[in-house]
Design an enzyme around this catalytic site. Structure first.
Site, PDB file in Angstrom:
ATOM      1  N   SER A  62       0.530  -1.374   0.100  1.00  0.00           N
ATOM      2  CA  SER A  62       0.344  -0.096  -0.114  1.00  0.00           C
ATOM      3  C   SER A  62       0.768   1.255   0.111  1.00  0.00           C
ATOM      4  O   SER A  62       0.421   2.141  -0.842  1.00  0.00           O
ATOM      5  CB  SER A  62      -0.564   0.091   0.872  1.00  0.00           C
ATOM      6  OG  SER A  62      -0.086   0.012   2.938  1.00  0.00           O
ATOM      7  N   HIS A 287      -0.243   6.423   6.545  1.00  0.00           N
ATOM      8  CA  HIS A 287       0.348   6.449   5.055  1.00  0.00           C
ATOM      9  C   HIS A 287       0.411   7.871   4.243  1.00  0.00           C
ATOM     10  O   HIS A 287       0.344   8.449   4.270  1.00  0.00           O
ATOM     11  CB  HIS A 287      -0.427   5.184   4.386  1.00  0.00           C
ATOM     12  CG  HIS A 287      -0.919   4.487   4.256  1.00  0.00           C
ATOM     13  ND1 HIS A 287      -1.126   3.266   5.496  1.00  0.00           N
ATOM     14  CD2 HIS A 287      -0.292   2.395   3.374  1.00  0.00           C
ATOM     15  CE1 HIS A 287      -1.624   2.085   5.156  1.00  0.00           C
ATOM     16  NE2 HIS A 287      -0.777   2.118   3.906  1.00  0.00           N
TER      17      HIS A 287
END
Length: 308
Positions: A62, A287
């Site tokens: 990811s 993230h």
């Protein structure tokens, strides 16, 4: 690259695992000095900024795919067309580009399908000139570590309950997990080289998630005060392992940690490139946001300009 007989290869892998364990256990957060056995595909596009005849494949999890970042082009893998592979491909003007990175991928997904995403290694063909790979974080358990540490923080906000949890046996379990991931990443790189023996292979490290000075920012990031430096060092150990395994396989390591220091998830929304557990910019929790993906793209581009 010659790997010797099966028994030689097994012995070598055991020695590599022992070397990683020793380095990680000793907190040797420095670049590996191992001389690469080969320089894969060193003649492609050096110094030009253009790879019009280059075919490029991106593999990863990811941090590569860019979940939530606009525009999402693959719902199964939460893949953005503004992730760092897409930005690199556009900047280098490559002739062919395939991004098979997928949110949640581990090294196992290099060989097996993940929903509608086929085995990532299937995209690596003999004609490929450039491969980037960013993998290992999910093997170590990024998501579960973050969840565990956030939950445990309420027990002792000024202490290190998460570190105590992972050291309950007397050995740091996260260091063990990183060492056990090393042969898995090694296997991935050997498979890439076997499938595309002339390709340049770049192993992309993970960015700086937490303040490099060890400070915290509870409750924006809900970890106990002394767990911030512990988790920072765990991230550095993971990157050290990736750097070492890259060197063993003649691949090039891309340091995304250094260039992202000062832009971790504790910073203000204007300055951060990594989103906290409650993002304020389009990105998955913990993230990179679009700025973070752009920063990683820049480090990859700069690495491509260097011959060694």
């Amino acid at each position: 690259m010659a790997y010797g007989t099966p028994s030689d290869g097994s012995a070598r892998r055991h020695r590599r695992k022992a070397t990683v364990a020793a380095a990680l256990g000793g907190c040797a957060l420095v670049a590996a000095s191992t001389t690469p056995a080969a320089a894969h595909g060193g003649g492609h596009g050096h110094g030009s900024g253009h790879d019009r005849g280059t075919s490029y494949v991106a593999l990863g999890d990811s941090y590569t795919s860019g979940p939530v970042i606009p525009t999402q082009v693959d719902a199964n893998c939460a893949r953005s067309d503004h992730n760092y592979p897409s930005l690199v491909a556009a900047a280098r003007h490559v002739s062919a580009f395939k991004d098979v990175s997928c949110s949640g991928a581990t090294t196992a997904e290099m060989w097996k399908a993940q929903g509608t995403n086929g085995p990532q290694l299937d995209a690596v063909q003999r004609s490929i000139d450039l491969v980037t790979v960013q993998i290992g974080g999910n093997d170590v358990g990024f998501s579960s570590i973050i969840g565990t540490c956030a939950t445990l923080s309420s027990k002792d906000l000024t202490g290190n309950p998460c570190q105590q949890y992972y050291n309950a046996s007397g050995t740091d379990q996260l260091t063990v997990d990183i060492a056990q991931t090393a042969p898995k990443v090694d296997k991935v790189l050997r498979a890439i080289h076997a499938r595309a023996p002339h390709a340049r292979i770049l192993v992309v490290g993970y960015p700086d998630l937490l303040p490099d000075d060890g400070s915290g920012c509870y409750p924006t990031v809900p970890f106990a005060a002394k767990d911030f430096p512990y988790l920072r060092d765990t991230g550095k150990r993971l990157n050290l392992m990736l750097r070492m395994v890259a060197a063993w396989n003649g691949a090039r390591y891309v340091d995304t940690y250094g260039p992202t220091v000062g832009h971790d998830m504790c910073k203000t929304p204007a300055d951060r490139w990594i989103e906290p557990l409650q993002p304020t910019s389009p990105a998955a929790p913990a993230h990179p946001n679009a700025k973070g993906e752009a920063a990683m793209a820049q480090t990859v581009l700069e690495r491509l300009e260097r011959r060694y």
